[in-house]
Design a protein around this motif. Structure first.
Motif, PDB file in Angstrom:
ATOM      1  N   TRP A 133     102.449  70.723  54.842  1.00  0.00           N
ATOM      2  CA  TRP A 133     101.370  69.521  53.974  1.00  0.00           C
ATOM      3  C   TRP A 133     101.707  69.915  52.640  1.00  0.00           C
ATOM      4  O   TRP A 133     102.369  70.238  51.758  1.00  0.00           O
ATOM      5  CB  TRP A 133      99.638  70.890  54.044  1.00  0.00           C
ATOM      6  CG  TRP A 133      99.101  70.754  55.068  1.00  0.00           C
ATOM      7  CD1 TRP A 133      99.014  69.929  56.418  1.00  0.00           C
ATOM      8  CD2 TRP A 133      98.453  71.810  55.890  1.00  0.00           C
ATOM      9  NE1 TRP A 133      98.391  70.293  57.532  1.00  0.00           N
ATOM     10  CE2 TRP A 133      97.769  71.803  57.338  1.00  0.00           C
ATOM     11  CE3 TRP A 133      98.034  72.837  55.136  1.00  0.00           C
ATOM     12  CZ2 TRP A 133      97.745  73.123  57.995  1.00  0.00           C
ATOM     13  CZ3 TRP A 133      97.310  74.226  55.994  1.00  0.00           C
ATOM     14  CH2 TRP A 133      96.681  73.514  57.188  1.00  0.00           C
ATOM     15  N   LYS A 182      99.451  60.633  58.019  1.00  0.00           N
ATOM     16  CA  LYS A 182      98.828  61.659  59.283  1.00  0.00           C
ATOM     17  C   LYS A 182      98.436  62.872  58.154  1.00  0.00           C
ATOM     18  O   LYS A 182      98.863  63.168  56.800  1.00  0.00           O
ATOM     19  CB  LYS A 182      99.337  62.258  59.444  1.00  0.00           C
ATOM     20  CG  LYS A 182     100.310  61.627  60.343  1.00  0.00           C
ATOM     21  CD  LYS A 182      99.317  60.750  61.732  1.00  0.00           C
ATOM     22  CE  LYS A 182     100.083  60.153  62.287  1.00  0.00           C
ATOM     23  NZ  LYS A 182      99.086  59.703  63.911  1.00  0.00           N
ATOM     24  N   ASP A 218      95.058  66.451  57.904  1.00  0.00           N
ATOM     25  CA  ASP A 218      94.278  67.437  58.654  1.00  0.00           C
ATOM     26  C   ASP A 218      93.209  67.672  57.954  1.00  0.00           C
ATOM     27  O   ASP A 218      93.834  68.312  56.361  1.00  0.00           O
ATOM     28  CB  ASP A 218      95.489  68.961  58.437  1.00  0.00           C
ATOM     29  CG  ASP A 218      96.470  68.624  59.553  1.00  0.00           C
ATOM     30  OD1 ASP A 218      96.059  67.706  60.817  1.00  0.00           O
ATOM     31  OD2 ASP A 218      97.908  68.189  59.100  1.00  0.00           O
ATOM     32  N   ASP A 219      92.336  68.135  58.295  1.00  0.00           N
ATOM     33  CA  ASP A 219      91.115  68.824  57.671  1.00  0.00           C
ATOM     34  C   ASP A 219      91.529  70.012  57.731  1.00  0.00           C
ATOM     35  O   ASP A 219      90.996  71.314  58.993  1.00  0.00           O
ATOM     36  CB  ASP A 219      89.146  68.451  58.778  1.00  0.00           C
ATOM     37  CG  ASP A 219      88.093  68.998  57.606  1.00  0.00           C
ATOM     38  OD1 ASP A 219      88.561  69.569  57.080  1.00  0.00           O
ATOM     39  OD2 ASP A 219      87.087  68.748  58.939  1.00  0.00           O
ATOM     40  N   TRP A 245      91.047  67.920  53.292  1.00  0.00           N
ATOM     41  CA  TRP A 245      92.172  67.929  53.685  1.00  0.00           C
ATOM     42  C   TRP A 245      93.538  67.084  52.733  1.00  0.00           C
ATOM     43  O   TRP A 245      93.342  67.042  51.730  1.00  0.00           O
ATOM     44  CB  TRP A 245      91.453  65.512  53.605  1.00  0.00           C
ATOM     45  CG  TRP A 245      90.247  65.710  54.987  1.00  0.00           C
ATOM     46  CD1 TRP A 245      89.229  65.879  54.872  1.00  0.00           C
ATOM     47  CD2 TRP A 245      90.604  65.438  55.855  1.00  0.00           C
ATOM     48  NE1 TRP A 245      88.849  65.290  55.743  1.00  0.00           N
ATOM     49  CE2 TRP A 245      89.431  64.825  56.576  1.00  0.00           C
ATOM     50  CE3 TRP A 245      91.582  64.326  56.859  1.00  0.00           C
ATOM     51  CZ2 TRP A 245      89.187  64.877  58.487  1.00  0.00           C
ATOM     52  CZ3 TRP A 245      91.731  64.560  58.184  1.00  0.00           C
ATOM     53  CH2 TRP A 245      90.318  64.274  58.837  1.00  0.00           C
TER      54      TRP A 245
END
Length: 124
Positions: free
Chosen positions: A24, A51, A53-54, A63
């Protein structure tokens, strides 16, 4: 919240500069709130450009991106040239269009136009 074309490009450039595509990436954009940045990351993920992620919880919206997709790289390469980006933004504003899909198409069209101007090459 409105789509911010400059923030779209800034987020993509920040993710591109990220050297660890499996981790991340916390993105901070000067003058933009964390919510604005997260919202645009979510939109770019929905559009298939990156790409992400929540990772938000019940008390927050967040996000976080991990990498660009091929589509994200392609768009970024299309609008990397400052002149093409300027024309793309101006064209979208003139037409009253702000959608990501239309930005991609405008960027491609102005890229082809600039190639013709600079190299004399006509691309289909």
């Amino acid at each position: 919240m409105k789509l911010d074309k400059e923030l779209v490009r800034d987020v993509l450039l920040a993710v591109e500069a990220h050297d660890e595509p499996d981790r991340w990436l916390a993105i901070k954009i000067p003058g933009k709130s964390d919510i604005e940045v997260s919202y645009h990351i979510m939109l770019l993920a929905e559009a298939g450009m990156l790409k992400a992620d929540d990772v938000g919880s019940h008390d927050g919206f967040e996000w976080v991106p991990t990498r660009l997709t091929y589509k994200g790289h392609e768009f970024l390469e299309t609008v990397r040239d400052p002149e093409i980006w300027r024309r793309t933004k101006e064209g979208a504003e003139k037409a009253g269009i702000a959608g990501l899909g239309m930005l991609v198409e405008l960027g491609k069209a102005y890229g082809k136009q600039l190639l013709k101007e600079r190299l004399g090459i006509d691309l289909p």
